[in-house]
Scaffold this active site. Sequence first.
Site, PDB file in Angstrom:
ATOM      1  N   ARG A 266       0.821  -1.218   0.000  1.00 12.28           N
ATOM      2  CA  ARG A 266       0.000   0.000   0.000  1.00 12.28           C
ATOM      3  C   ARG A 266       0.852   1.264   0.000  1.00 12.28           C
ATOM      4  O   ARG A 266       0.330   2.360  -0.109  1.00 12.28           O
ATOM      5  CB  ARG A 266      -0.928  -0.007   1.219  1.00 12.28           C
ATOM      6  CG  ARG A 266      -1.914  -1.182   1.150  1.00 12.28           C
ATOM      7  CD  ARG A 266      -2.921  -1.125   2.250  1.00 12.28           C
ATOM      8  NE  ARG A 266      -3.790   0.027   2.035  1.00 12.28           N
ATOM      9  CZ  ARG A 266      -4.576   0.544   2.955  1.00 12.28           C
ATOM     10  NH1 ARG A 266      -4.631   0.008   4.150  1.00 12.28           N
ATOM     11  NH2 ARG A 266      -5.325   1.588   2.690  1.00 12.28           N
ATOM     12  N   CYS A 267       2.158   1.102   0.113  1.00 10.79           N
ATOM     13  CA  CYS A 267       3.081   2.238   0.186  1.00 10.79           C
ATOM     14  C   CYS A 267       3.748   2.459  -1.178  1.00 10.79           C
ATOM     15  O   CYS A 267       4.360   1.541  -1.729  1.00 10.79           O
ATOM     16  CB  CYS A 267       4.142   1.965   1.250  1.00 10.79           C
ATOM     17  SG  CYS A 267       5.473   3.177   1.284  1.00 10.79           S
ATOM     18  N   ALA A 268       3.649   3.667  -1.706  1.00  5.81           N
ATOM     19  CA  ALA A 268       4.233   3.983  -3.015  1.00  5.81           C
ATOM     20  C   ALA A 268       5.752   3.788  -3.013  1.00  5.81           C
ATOM     21  O   ALA A 268       6.320   3.265  -3.981  1.00  5.81           O
ATOM     22  CB  ALA A 268       3.885   5.413  -3.418  1.00  5.81           C
TER      23      ALA A 268
END
Length: 114
Positions: A10-12
């Site tokens: 979920r983290c870019a």
Amino acid sequence: MSLKIYHNPRCAKSRAGLKYLQEKGLEPEIRLYLKEEFTETELADVLMRMNKEPQEIIRTQEKIYKSDFKGKNFTREEWIKILIEFPKLIQRPIIVKDCKAIFADPVENAEEIL
């Protein structure tokens, strides 16, 4: 070669780190550390490979950090337990190769160990 990425999909920044490795033709072991908890031994080992203390890998912008931990003094062991309980506080992605580990933010930092 042993290559692992501690990853949060979920983290870019974490996605960019994984993509960077894959674009280099590497297929690391992907460790979804928010779902598969660190053990104390494992986190201590990663910290040793990074040559960092637990306080140095904390995401200080997280709400839980600001409300519950900012400005408080904890021992190394207490910080490790806190990070295990609240893994969202751990900066990412962490890439481990053999006996060294780094933050891949920016992703080009991965070159240090590849």
